[in-house]
Design a protein around this motif. Structure first.
Motif, mmCIF file in Angstrom:
data_model
loop_
_atom_site.group_PDB
_atom_site.id
_atom_site.type_symbol
_atom_site.label_atom_id
_atom_site.label_comp_id
_atom_site.label_asym_id
_atom_site.label_seq_id
_atom_site.Cartn_x
_atom_site.Cartn_y
_atom_site.Cartn_z
ATOM 1 N N LEU A 51 -2.282 46.463 71.854
ATOM 2 C CA LEU A 51 -3.477 47.216 72.177
ATOM 3 C C LEU A 51 -3.068 48.572 72.760
ATOM 4 O O LEU A 51 -2.405 48.627 73.796
ATOM 5 C CB LEU A 51 -4.331 46.445 73.194
ATOM 6 N N PRO A 52 -3.426 49.681 72.108
ATOM 7 C CA PRO A 52 -3.020 50.996 72.630
ATOM 8 C C PRO A 52 -3.764 51.351 73.907
ATOM 9 O O PRO A 52 -4.937 51.029 74.073
ATOM 10 C CB PRO A 52 -3.380 51.956 71.498
ATOM 11 N N LYS A 53 -3.041 52.012 74.817
ATOM 12 C CA LYS A 53 -3.618 52.451 76.084
ATOM 13 C C LYS A 53 -3.750 53.966 76.158
ATOM 14 O O LYS A 53 -4.505 54.473 76.969
ATOM 15 C CB LYS A 53 -2.761 51.965 77.247
ATOM 16 N N SER A 54 -2.990 54.664 75.329
ATOM 17 C CA SER A 54 -3.028 56.122 75.367
ATOM 18 C C SER A 54 -2.772 56.681 73.981
ATOM 19 O O SER A 54 -2.383 55.958 73.074
ATOM 20 C CB SER A 54 -1.968 56.651 76.344
ATOM 21 N N PHE A 55 -3.030 57.977 73.848
ATOM 22 C CA PHE A 55 -2.648 58.649 72.616
ATOM 23 C C PHE A 55 -2.045 59.997 72.935
ATOM 24 O O PHE A 55 -2.393 60.626 73.936
ATOM 25 C CB PHE A 55 -3.805 58.746 71.607
ATOM 26 N N TYR A 62 4.327 69.628 59.009
ATOM 27 C CA TYR A 62 3.668 69.407 57.730
ATOM 28 C C TYR A 62 2.170 69.138 57.841
ATOM 29 O O TYR A 62 1.478 69.096 56.841
ATOM 30 C CB TYR A 62 4.323 68.249 56.977
ATOM 31 N N HIS A 63 1.693 68.911 59.040
ATOM 32 C CA HIS A 63 0.268 68.673 59.290
ATOM 33 C C HIS A 63 -0.156 69.562 60.442
ATOM 34 O O HIS A 63 0.670 70.049 61.200
ATOM 35 C CB HIS A 63 0.007 67.210 59.669
ATOM 36 N N ARG A 64 -1.453 69.722 60.559
ATOM 37 C CA ARG A 64 -1.960 70.523 61.674
ATOM 38 C C ARG A 64 -1.592 69.851 62.996
ATOM 39 O O ARG A 64 -1.085 70.480 63.906
ATOM 40 C CB ARG A 64 -3.471 70.666 61.532
ATOM 41 N N GLN A 65 -1.850 68.563 63.078
ATOM 42 C CA GLN A 65 -1.505 67.778 64.266
ATOM 43 C C GLN A 65 -1.227 66.352 63.827
ATOM 44 O O GLN A 65 -1.637 65.927 62.756
ATOM 45 C CB GLN A 65 -2.660 67.765 65.268
ATOM 46 N N ILE A 66 -0.562 65.622 64.700
ATOM 47 C CA ILE A 66 -0.328 64.199 64.467
ATOM 48 C C ILE A 66 -0.646 63.470 65.775
ATOM 49 O O ILE A 66 -0.415 64.007 66.856
ATOM 50 C CB ILE A 66 1.111 63.929 63.977
ATOM 51 N N VAL A 67 -1.227 62.290 65.660
ATOM 52 C CA VAL A 67 -1.661 61.529 66.826
ATOM 53 C C VAL A 67 -0.880 60.220 66.867
ATOM 54 O O VAL A 67 -0.872 59.461 65.900
ATOM 55 C CB VAL A 67 -3.178 61.232 66.765
ATOM 56 N N TYR A 68 -0.221 59.969 67.988
ATOM 57 C CA TYR A 68 0.506 58.718 68.205
ATOM 58 C C TYR A 68 -0.295 57.855 69.167
ATOM 59 O O TYR A 68 -0.674 58.318 70.245
ATOM 60 C CB TYR A 68 1.875 58.988 68.825
ATOM 61 N N LEU A 69 -0.543 56.600 68.794
ATOM 62 C CA LEU A 69 -1.157 55.637 69.697
ATOM 63 C C LEU A 69 -0.038 54.863 70.370
ATOM 64 O O LEU A 69 0.843 54.331 69.703
ATOM 65 C CB LEU A 69 -2.060 54.680 68.922
#
Length: 88
Positions: A51-55, A62-69
């Motif tokens: 279960l992710p607690k933060s991002f 290669y992308h505008r942004q990337i989101v890590y959980l």
């Protein structure tokens, strides 16, 4: 310098745009919309293993942004990032 965000995932700290608490931020409609759009674009990487607690939002070549959980608390990630900064 690098930041370990969990599950053998290490990211360069110079690419970090922000570290956010998922529980606190997910109440806002804008945050939910942002995460949904990022998911649709395929730029969300779940490295939580649970279960992710933060991002963590990072810029990416290669992308505008990337989101890590991450399964780690946002305060833990913040402390890790700050502890690696040299003090003058």
């Amino acid at each position: 310098m690098y930041l370990h965000i969990g599950q053998n995932e290490i990211i360069p700290d110079k690419r970090i745009i922000g570290i956010f608490d998922l529980d606190k931020c997910s109440y806002e409609k804008r945050t939910r919309d942002y995460l949904a759009a990022a998911e649709q674009e395929g730029v969300v990487l779940d490295v939580s293993g649970a279960l992710p607690k933060s991002f963590v939002v990072c810029d990416h070549p290669y992308h505008r942004q990337i989101v890590y959980l991450s399964q780690l608390n946002s305060v833990t990630l913040k402390n890790r990032a700050e502890s690696k900064k040299p003090e003058f």
